[in-house]
Design a protein around this motif. Structure first.
Motif, PDB file in Angstrom:
ATOM      1  N   ASP A 193      21.944  16.395  58.102  1.00 58.04           N
ATOM      2  CA  ASP A 193      23.362  16.284  57.776  1.00 58.04           C
ATOM      3  C   ASP A 193      23.697  17.106  56.527  1.00 58.04           C
ATOM      4  N   ARG A 194      24.323  18.245  56.762  1.00 62.85           N
ATOM      5  CA  ARG A 194      24.777  19.099  55.660  1.00 62.85           C
ATOM      6  C   ARG A 194      26.115  19.691  56.050  1.00 62.85           C
ATOM      7  N   PRO A 195      27.133  19.566  55.193  1.00 62.50           N
ATOM      8  CA  PRO A 195      28.448  20.113  55.535  1.00 62.50           C
ATOM      9  C   PRO A 195      28.373  21.620  55.758  1.00 62.50           C
ATOM     10  N   LYS A 196      29.123  22.104  56.731  1.00 64.88           N
ATOM     11  CA  LYS A 196      29.173  23.550  56.971  1.00 64.88           C
ATOM     12  C   LYS A 196      29.906  24.252  55.833  1.00 64.88           C
ATOM     13  N   ASN A 197      30.974  23.625  55.363  1.00 63.12           N
ATOM     14  CA  ASN A 197      31.734  24.172  54.245  1.00 63.12           C
ATOM     15  C   ASN A 197      31.266  23.499  52.966  1.00 63.12           C
ATOM     16  N   LEU A 198      30.615  24.252  52.100  1.00 60.09           N
ATOM     17  CA  LEU A 198      30.039  23.680  50.881  1.00 60.09           C
ATOM     18  C   LEU A 198      30.979  23.743  49.685  1.00 60.09           C
ATOM     19  N   THR A 199      32.194  24.213  49.886  1.00 59.78           N
ATOM     20  CA  THR A 199      33.128  24.355  48.768  1.00 59.78           C
ATOM     21  C   THR A 199      34.096  23.175  48.696  1.00 59.78           C
ATOM     22  N   ALA A 200      34.921  23.193  47.645  1.00 60.19           N
ATOM     23  CA  ALA A 200      35.997  22.210  47.427  1.00 60.19           C
ATOM     24  C   ALA A 200      35.505  20.850  46.975  1.00 60.19           C
ATOM     25  N   TYR A 201      34.312  20.786  46.382  1.00 61.86           N
ATOM     26  CA  TYR A 201      33.824  19.526  45.819  1.00 61.86           C
ATOM     27  C   TYR A 201      34.028  19.541  44.304  1.00 61.86           C
ATOM     28  N   ASP A 202      34.473  18.411  43.779  1.00 60.29           N
ATOM     29  CA  ASP A 202      34.717  18.285  42.340  1.00 60.29           C
ATOM     30  C   ASP A 202      33.606  17.528  41.626  1.00 60.29           C
TER      31      ASP A 202
END
Length: 196
Positions: A32-41
């Motif tokens: 389980d790893r998100p495809k989009n790794l951006t937009a995390y704070d």
């Protein structure tokens, strides 16, 4: 006596099935790893073993490095994100897990101002409980692939809205991997019943 043996056999069978279901749940999240790794704070790295005889020789063990290397990848994709490292000092550890993990991140070019150390958590439930006050915006939890399912279940039990990232485990030892998964299956079995 026969009735007692039948009851014991039934209980053993039910326990075996329950642990099998728990193993299935653990395995369901290992990739389980998100495809989009951006937009995390916020990036929360759950505590894991620190090796060494003293503070000067403290270094994360292989599983801990796996988690931290995944966090470094996420940190690069999210330059605005704060990184929380959570974990206390076990009896066989030279420093708190938080301090050992923070030092590794700094050695890998993560500025100290981006790192928040939470040094009191003794287990996964407390990693989440004690770290959530630092959460802001979208949060991702980084932990070992075999540990992610339990982490997300415990996060849900605390009403936390988070994403999980399963850091691949690179341990070459079959016996170590067997130990990790056995421990995790038992931990998940307890978490599902007791909620911690």
């Amino acid at each position: 006596m026969k009735k007692f043996i039948k009851i014991c056999g039934l209980l053993f069978t039910l326990a075996f099935i329950y642990l099998g279901v728990c193993l299935g749940l653990v395995l369901s999240k290992v990739n389980d790893r998100p495809k989009n790794l951006t937009a995390y704070d916020t990036i929360l790295v759950l505590g894991s073993k620190i090796d060494g005889k003293n503070a000067a020789t403290a270094t994360p063990d292989e599983v801990t490095k796996n988690r931290l290397d995944a966090a470094i990848k996420l940190a690069a994709a999210n330059p605005q994100a704060q990184i929380i490292v959570s974990g206390y000092k076990g009896f066989d550890e030279p420093v708190t897990e938080a301090a050992g993990m923070a030092a590794y991140l700094e050695e890998h070019k993560i500025p100290s101002k981006r790192i928040i150390k939470e040094p009191k958590a003794r287990n996964t439930f407390e990693n989440l409980e004690f770290s959530q006050k630092y959460f802001h915006g979208k949060t991702i939890i980084v932990t070992s692939d075999f540990h992610l399912e339990r982490s997300l279940i415990l996060a849900k039990a605390q009403h936390l809205t988070v994403t999980g990232y399963a850091a691949p485990t690179t341990s070459p030892s079959f016996f170590l991997m067997t130990g990790y998964y056995s421990h995790e299956v038992l931990g998940l079995a307890r978490a599902l019943i007791l909620g911690y």
